[in-house]
Design an enzyme around this catalytic site. Structure first.
Site, mmCIF file in Angstrom:
data_model
loop_
_atom_site.group_PDB
_atom_site.id
_atom_site.type_symbol
_atom_site.label_atom_id
_atom_site.label_comp_id
_atom_site.label_asym_id
_atom_site.label_seq_id
_atom_site.Cartn_x
_atom_site.Cartn_y
_atom_site.Cartn_z
ATOM 1 N N GLU A 128 0.875 -1.139 -0.091
ATOM 2 C CA GLU A 128 0.072 0.151 0.019
ATOM 3 C C GLU A 128 0.971 1.237 0.080
ATOM 4 O O GLU A 128 0.470 2.076 -0.709
ATOM 5 C CB GLU A 128 -1.156 0.038 1.372
ATOM 6 C CG GLU A 128 -1.936 -1.121 1.206
ATOM 7 C CD GLU A 128 -3.047 -0.959 -0.114
ATOM 8 O OE1 GLU A 128 -2.520 -1.201 -1.157
ATOM 9 O OE2 GLU A 128 -4.090 -0.586 0.229
ATOM 10 N N THR A 181 -5.133 7.752 -5.685
ATOM 11 C CA THR A 181 -5.197 7.813 -4.152
ATOM 12 C C THR A 181 -4.238 8.900 -3.610
ATOM 13 O O THR A 181 -4.720 9.769 -2.902
ATOM 14 C CB THR A 181 -4.695 6.583 -3.573
ATOM 15 O OG1 THR A 181 -5.461 5.221 -4.151
ATOM 16 C CG2 THR A 181 -5.075 6.529 -1.995
HETATM 17 P P1 ADP Z 1 -7.249 1.201 -5.340
HETATM 18 O O1 ADP Z 1 -7.987 2.633 -4.966
HETATM 19 O O2 ADP Z 1 -8.072 0.360 -6.292
HETATM 20 O O3 ADP Z 1 -6.771 0.437 -4.283
HETATM 21 P P2 ADP Z 1 -4.881 2.523 -5.572
HETATM 22 O O4 ADP Z 1 -4.917 3.555 -6.443
HETATM 23 O O5 ADP Z 1 -4.510 2.483 -4.223
HETATM 24 O O6 ADP Z 1 -5.961 1.476 -6.084
HETATM 25 O O7 ADP Z 1 -3.409 1.524 -6.423
HETATM 26 C C1 ADP Z 1 -3.296 1.671 -7.677
HETATM 27 C C2 ADP Z 1 -1.910 1.986 -7.655
HETATM 28 O O8 ADP Z 1 -1.092 0.761 -7.398
HETATM 29 C C3 ADP Z 1 -1.530 2.113 -9.414
HETATM 30 O O9 ADP Z 1 -0.784 3.346 -9.446
HETATM 31 C C4 ADP Z 1 -0.852 0.864 -9.600
HETATM 32 O O10 ADP Z 1 0.049 1.279 -10.745
HETATM 33 C C5 ADP Z 1 -0.272 0.464 -8.496
HETATM 34 N N1 ADP Z 1 -0.008 -1.084 -8.555
HETATM 35 C C6 ADP Z 1 1.111 -1.537 -8.380
HETATM 36 N N2 ADP Z 1 0.974 -2.884 -8.444
HETATM 37 C C7 ADP Z 1 -0.299 -3.279 -8.549
HETATM 38 C C8 ADP Z 1 -1.045 -4.456 -8.723
HETATM 39 N N3 ADP Z 1 -0.594 -5.591 -8.357
HETATM 40 N N4 ADP Z 1 -2.500 -4.345 -8.481
HETATM 41 C C9 ADP Z 1 -3.182 -2.991 -8.722
HETATM 42 N N5 ADP Z 1 -2.311 -1.817 -8.695
HETATM 43 C C10 ADP Z 1 -0.970 -1.973 -8.650
#
Ligand code: ADP
Length: 307
Positions: A128, A181
């Site tokens: 995260e 985020t």
């Molecule tokens: P969510 O709000 O759906 O949790 P986030 O914005 O917190 O999504 O996270 C997405 C970010 O994490 C993107 O920048 C993405 O490139 C990065 N990321 C890296 N690895 C992954 C993964 N395995 N799955 C999803 N997002 C990933």
């Protein structure tokens, strides 16, 4: 066991009054992953389908969480990870958390469960940190524990599983606009007044009590956010209309899922959750924004092995 295939649930974080501390796991939306032991030390992402995301270990949350696990493990080998994304990255329903928790949960299973679920939360939080710049636990905790979870404290980490009323259903709509985020964190204010605090912890206490006593009216009255929603909702076109029409369709409450742009509503029973889904869709059809809708019961077990 050399290899395991798993379902990693999507999660709703914050849940109106529980910014950064509350989360819940969904049952019908999630990614799939295959994790396998290798003799070569390290974490290797060998396949990634469904989304355009980095496959380098140190740029993918599954890799980063996996490395945090390996750093504290006495296992001499490594792991290969295949990720089949169904959750869109940046949608606000825990896309990154599904991958980071899935990796470490599966690794723990393959090694005979050397670590506690709370320890797996800590490893996943490193993923995260990569995704959003903040090592928050409100998505990873429910993905690992299932149901609703409260992060009572971050230092030391103290996760409290919360009862889930049996008839509770979630409806989630994802309007296809992008909000990172990290961006939606930047617009938040860093101070709140005592008056705002009092309202917020009144609602958070009410929501927790409502979940434990299965008092759906109390849950509905408590799904209010005086602090974050008024600011963040500005980034989500149609938010106020979605909220008004969800409540009119019978939802107990409605708010921003995680940092958005997804919007969630809770309902008592699946039939109401379906009516709410239609009401939400109507809003975005009218505005002309593409959207995905999910209706799900609450997932009380978290990540699970699939065949
Ligand atoms: P969510 O709000 O759906 O949790 P986030 O914005 O917190 O999504 O996270 C997405 C970010 O994490 C993107 O920048 C993405 O490139 C990065 N990321 C890296 N690895 C992954 C993964 N395995 N799955 C999803 N997002 C990933």
């Amino acid at each position: 066991m050399e290899e395991i295939k798993i379902f990693c649930p999507a999660t709703i974080a914050n849940i109106s009054c529980g910014f950064d501390v509350l989360g819940v796991a969904l049952d019908s939306v999630g990614d799939e992953m295959v994790i396998r032991k290798t003799s070569k030390k390290g974490i290797f992402i060998t396949k990634l389908e469904g989304q355009d995301l980095p496959m380098e270990t140190d740029r993918n949350v599954a890799g980063v969480a996996g490395l945090a696990f390996l750093a504290e493990s006495d296992y001499e080998g490594g792991f290969e990870i295949e990720i089949y994304k169904k959750i869109k990255a940046g949608s606000g329903i825990g896309s990154s958390a599904a991958s980071s928790t899935g990796a470490v949960w599966a690794m723990n299973e393959l090694l005979g469960r050397p670590f506690s679920t709370s320890k797996l939360v800590e490893f996943s939080m490193e993923g995260e940190r990569l995704a959003s710049g903040v090592a928050h636990a409100d998505n990873v905790a429910p993905a690992l524990f299932g149901g609703f979870t409260l992060v009572r404290s971050y230092a030391p980490l103290d996760i409290v599983p919360i009862n889930c009323p049996a008839e509770l259903f979630a409806t989630v709509i994802h309007p296809q606009i992008e909000i990172k985020t990290s961006d939606s964190r930047k617009i938040l204010k860093t101070n709140i007044t005592l008056k705002e605090g009092i309202k917020q912890w009144g609602n958070l206490g009410g929501l927790i009590a409502g979940l434990f006593t299965e008092d759906y009216d109390l849950i509905g009255r408590s799904l209010v956010d005086h602090i974050v929603e008024p600011i963040r909702s500005i980034l989500i076109p149609g938010f106020n209309d979605v909220k008004t029409s969800s409540l009119a369709a019978g939802a107990l409450g409605c708010g921003i899922s995680g940092s958005g742009p997804s919007i969630f509503a809770f309902s008592r029973g699946e039939a109401t959750a379906e009516k709410v889904a239609q009401a939400m869709k109507d809003v975005y059809q009218k505005i002309g924004i593409d959207h995905d809708v999910h209706i799900s019961k609450i997932n009380t077990e978290g990540i699970r092995e699939i065949k």
